[in-house]
Design a protein around this motif. Structure first.
Motif, mmCIF file in Angstrom:
data_model
loop_
_atom_site.group_PDB
_atom_site.id
_atom_site.type_symbol
_atom_site.label_atom_id
_atom_site.label_comp_id
_atom_site.label_asym_id
_atom_site.label_seq_id
_atom_site.Cartn_x
_atom_site.Cartn_y
_atom_site.Cartn_z
ATOM 1 N N THR A 159 0.819 -1.186 -0.094
ATOM 2 C CA THR A 159 -0.001 -0.025 -0.076
ATOM 3 C C THR A 159 0.932 1.291 -0.058
ATOM 4 O O THR A 159 2.192 1.031 0.401
ATOM 5 N N VAL A 160 0.377 2.438 -0.452
ATOM 6 C CA VAL A 160 1.181 3.660 -0.237
ATOM 7 C C VAL A 160 0.361 4.469 0.317
ATOM 8 O O VAL A 160 -0.968 4.449 0.139
ATOM 9 N N GLU A 161 0.928 5.376 1.389
ATOM 10 C CA GLU A 161 0.517 6.209 2.256
ATOM 11 C C GLU A 161 0.921 7.536 1.904
ATOM 12 O O GLU A 161 2.297 7.935 2.166
ATOM 13 N N PRO A 162 0.177 8.675 1.355
ATOM 14 C CA PRO A 162 0.730 9.910 0.763
ATOM 15 C C PRO A 162 1.248 10.517 1.848
ATOM 16 O O PRO A 162 0.553 10.782 3.018
ATOM 17 N N ILE A 163 2.256 11.364 1.596
ATOM 18 C CA ILE A 163 2.891 12.372 2.554
ATOM 19 C C ILE A 163 2.090 13.917 2.022
ATOM 20 O O ILE A 163 1.748 14.688 2.576
ATOM 21 N N ASP A 164 2.465 14.041 0.853
ATOM 22 C CA ASP A 164 1.837 15.149 0.170
ATOM 23 C C ASP A 164 1.715 14.730 -1.307
ATOM 24 O O ASP A 164 1.754 13.359 -1.591
ATOM 25 N N PRO A 165 1.353 15.447 -2.427
ATOM 26 C CA PRO A 165 0.906 15.070 -3.737
ATOM 27 C C PRO A 165 1.949 14.096 -4.355
ATOM 28 O O PRO A 165 1.725 13.553 -5.465
ATOM 29 N N VAL A 166 3.429 14.412 -4.093
ATOM 30 C CA VAL A 166 4.324 13.673 -4.810
ATOM 31 C C VAL A 166 5.210 12.645 -3.819
ATOM 32 O O VAL A 166 5.880 11.580 -4.530
ATOM 33 N N ARG A 167 4.868 12.546 -2.551
ATOM 34 C CA ARG A 167 5.623 11.617 -1.712
ATOM 35 C C ARG A 167 4.753 10.727 -1.076
ATOM 36 O O ARG A 167 3.657 11.134 -0.902
ATOM 37 N N PHE A 168 5.305 9.583 -0.566
ATOM 38 C CA PHE A 168 4.305 8.682 0.032
ATOM 39 C C PHE A 168 5.380 7.555 1.004
ATOM 40 O O PHE A 168 6.559 7.546 0.374
ATOM 41 N N ILE A 169 4.652 7.029 1.617
ATOM 42 C CA ILE A 169 5.343 5.989 2.561
ATOM 43 C C ILE A 169 4.932 4.544 1.987
ATOM 44 O O ILE A 169 3.620 4.328 1.828
ATOM 45 N N SER A 170 5.793 3.768 1.711
ATOM 46 C CA SER A 170 5.416 2.313 1.074
ATOM 47 C C SER A 170 6.435 1.141 1.556
ATOM 48 O O SER A 170 7.251 1.435 2.521
ATOM 49 N N ALA B 190 1.531 -6.657 1.818
ATOM 50 C CA ALA B 190 2.282 -5.840 2.869
ATOM 51 C C ALA B 190 1.629 -4.700 2.964
ATOM 52 O O ALA B 190 1.908 -3.635 2.353
ATOM 53 N N VAL B 191 0.537 -4.753 3.974
ATOM 54 C CA VAL B 191 -0.125 -3.400 4.228
ATOM 55 C C VAL B 191 0.975 -2.503 5.304
ATOM 56 O O VAL B 191 1.255 -2.940 6.281
ATOM 57 N N ALA B 192 0.808 -1.312 4.866
ATOM 58 C CA ALA B 192 1.544 -0.286 5.870
ATOM 59 C C ALA B 192 0.856 -0.204 7.367
ATOM 60 O O ALA B 192 -0.350 -0.329 7.433
ATOM 61 N N ASP B 193 1.804 -0.218 8.409
ATOM 62 C CA ASP B 193 1.328 -0.527 9.694
ATOM 63 C C ASP B 193 1.123 1.256 10.142
ATOM 64 O O ASP B 193 0.252 1.478 10.953
ATOM 65 N N TYR B 194 1.721 2.152 9.272
ATOM 66 C CA TYR B 194 1.590 3.504 9.831
ATOM 67 C C TYR B 194 1.355 4.238 8.620
ATOM 68 O O TYR B 194 1.927 4.039 7.614
ATOM 69 N N ARG B 195 0.852 5.448 8.883
ATOM 70 C CA ARG B 195 0.406 6.343 7.764
ATOM 71 C C ARG B 195 0.629 7.678 8.393
ATOM 72 O O ARG B 195 0.630 8.125 9.650
ATOM 73 N N PRO B 196 1.151 8.956 7.464
ATOM 74 C CA PRO B 196 1.125 10.222 7.937
ATOM 75 C C PRO B 196 -0.088 10.767 8.697
ATOM 76 O O PRO B 196 -1.172 10.454 8.195
ATOM 77 N N LYS B 197 0.146 11.300 9.873
ATOM 78 C CA LYS B 197 -1.159 11.619 10.609
ATOM 79 C C LYS B 197 -2.033 12.705 9.692
ATOM 80 O O LYS B 197 -3.319 12.883 9.523
ATOM 81 N N THR B 198 -1.256 13.719 8.989
ATOM 82 C CA THR B 198 -1.802 14.694 8.279
ATOM 83 C C THR B 198 -1.226 14.559 6.767
ATOM 84 O O THR B 198 0.193 14.548 6.596
ATOM 85 N N VAL B 199 -1.911 14.877 5.902
ATOM 86 C CA VAL B 199 -1.301 14.833 4.367
ATOM 87 C C VAL B 199 -1.535 16.280 3.806
ATOM 88 O O VAL B 199 -2.717 16.871 3.794
ATOM 89 N N VAL B 200 -0.502 16.809 3.358
ATOM 90 C CA VAL B 200 -0.346 17.814 2.936
ATOM 91 C C VAL B 200 -0.777 18.082 1.580
ATOM 92 O O VAL B 200 -0.550 17.151 0.699
ATOM 93 N N ASP B 201 -1.470 19.173 0.933
ATOM 94 C CA ASP B 201 -2.335 19.082 0.064
ATOM 95 C C ASP B 201 -1.328 19.859 -0.938
ATOM 96 O O ASP B 201 -1.198 19.468 -2.357
ATOM 97 N N THR B 202 -0.419 20.450 -0.575
ATOM 98 C CA THR B 202 0.824 20.941 -1.854
ATOM 99 C C THR B 202 2.221 20.278 -1.415
ATOM 100 O O THR B 202 2.456 20.250 -0.012
ATOM 101 N N LYS B 203 2.929 20.402 -2.477
ATOM 102 C CA LYS B 203 4.401 19.709 -2.182
ATOM 103 C C LYS B 203 5.089 20.185 -1.253
ATOM 104 O O LYS B 203 5.344 21.694 -0.952
ATOM 105 N N ILE B 204 5.616 19.738 -0.253
ATOM 106 C CA ILE B 204 6.429 20.108 0.806
ATOM 107 C C ILE B 204 7.799 20.678 0.412
ATOM 108 O O ILE B 204 8.695 19.716 -0.168
ATOM 109 N N LYS B 205 8.079 21.877 0.526
ATOM 110 C CA LYS B 205 9.469 22.451 -0.038
ATOM 111 C C LYS B 205 10.456 22.275 1.124
ATOM 112 O O LYS B 205 10.183 22.395 2.092
#
Length: 403
Positions: free
Chosen positions: A199-210, A278-293
């Motif tokens: 699974t993929v857990e988004p951080i922002d529109p371009v990044r994720f945890i997997s 292989a399901v992610a055990d954790y995900r970001p609590k907050t997903v940012v709408d714009t790319k984190i600079k």
């Protein structure tokens, strides 16, 4: 699995015909006998000399070459399986309509063996209603289709329509020849739910945890269950791999929440559930709408929260007649953790993987597992292909179902 098997390979006119060289080489390496029949158009893409050299057999092109007559009836009776790869839109249409204007079509109409075909064409041709109708007609004849793949096409576009890669065709053939072991279809009438991939857990529109899961093992289990007669729904995370057995219904998901929702929706009516994802055990609590600079600070802190424990949820709600299988991928205290999962999550069977074993783990074509079941039995299996491991898992499921 292919040692001594007689395979009649039909090659039609498609740019994908160049893959026939790799396919023939793989088949010969596996010990199969290969005879090749080509259409005239196929010879524009790859020479008969290449395929005759690799197959160690004369490549056949014409019914009558003014010197001898190629007996299409005997060719159709010689083979254990006829595989048409690539099968162009034109060839598929001729097969569906029973047209017979070349040696390949004559052999096809004479074949008394199972027929497999691997479509190859551009995406618009693949999705055209006439092509879809022709494919459905071939399936109604009892033929088996190797699913098309996605990627760059000869037109320069990207989409569906690519012929299956030779390695995937080889796996499909291996599955075909192991099907007689499940000819009685012991799981006919059973509905199986399988999860696979990451699974993929988004951080922002371009990044994720997997994670590194390819989904190969779970897909192999889905295929093996279908070969045993089950109706299979596969909940599949992001991966470039796909089931090779027609009829496996695939539900594509991305996040752990997506997978949880799909599993919950399909669980009540499922007889067999195999949780190989292989399901992610954790995900970001907050997903940012714009790319984190990138800022001036030295680092970035992410606050994570737990995802749903899908396996525990299903185990807590398991019906009396449901059978639940989990996977346990470990790096230490492997048996201890696997047995803990078996009991705490109310499983009937747990499949233990260890990342310490060479050839096992993520993205390999092989795996080495140990099975622990609710009856206290432990079965350690040697390194095998994931297809063979999947068949062992299905055999264990059938044994548990039979009491």
């Amino acid at each position: 699995m292919l040692q001594g098997k007689k395979i009649l390979l039909g090659v039609s006119g498609s740019i994908a015909a160049y893959k026939a060289a790799s396919l023939v080489r793989l088949l010969i390496k596996e010990g199969a006998q290969v005879k090749v029949v080509m259409t005239a158009a196929a010879c524009d893409f790859i020479t008969p000399l290449t395929l005759s050299t690799l197959s160690k057999q004369e490549v056949l092109r014409d019914i009558n070459d003014n010197q001898s007559w190629n007996n299409h009836v005997m060719l159709g009776r010689w083979a254990d399986v006829m595989l048409i790869a690539p099968a162009s839109a034109n060839t598929i249409a001729k097969m569906a309509q029973g047209l017979c204007d070349n040696l390949l079509q004559a052999v096809y109409l004479s074949a008394t063996c199972p027929v497999l075909f691997a479509p190859a064409m551009d995406e618009d041709m693949w999705h055209h209603p006439s092509t879809r109708a022709n494919v459905e007609k071939l399936l109604s004849y009892g033929h088996r289709m190797l699913p098309v793949e996605s990627g760059e096409l000869a037109s320069g576009l990207t989409g569906e329509g690519r012929m299956a890669e030779p390695e995937h065709i080889l796996e499909f053939l291996q599955q075909h020849f192991t099907a007689p072991a499940t000819a009685a279809l012991p799981l006919k009438g059973k509905l199986a739910l399988v999860t696979a991939g990451p699974t993929v857990e988004p951080i922002d529109p371009v990044r994720f945890i997997s994670n590194r899961s390819s989904g190969k093992m779970g897909i192999a289990v889905a295929d093996a269950l279908a070969l045993a007669g089950a109706t299979v729904k596969l909940v599949l995370g992001p991966t470039r791999y796909a089931p090779t057995v027609p009829g496996v219904e695939t539900i594509h998901v991305k996040t752990a929440a997506d997978m949880f929702n799909s599993c919950i929706a399909n669980y009540p009516m499922s007889d067999i559930v195999v949780m190989a994802a292989a399901v992610a055990d954790y995900r970001p609590k907050t997903v940012v709408d714009t790319k984190i600079k990138k800022g001036a600070e030295d680092g970035l802190t992410l606050e994570l929260e737990k995802t749903h424990d899908i396996l525990r949820t299903l185990g807590n709600n398991k019906g009396q007649d449901q059978l639940l299988v989990g996977f346990s991928l470990e790096t230490n205290n492997e048996k201890e953790y696997a047995l803990k999962k078996l009991h705490e999550k109310n499983l009937d069977l747990v499949v233990l993987n260890s990342l310490k074993d060479d050839g096992a783990g993520f993205d390999h074509d092989t795996n080495k597992v140990t099975l622990f079941d609710r009856l206290g039995r432990e079965t350690a299996l040697p390194l095998k292909t994931k297809l063979e491991v999947a068949q062992d898992i299905v055999s264990a499921i059938i044994e548990l179902q039979n009491g």
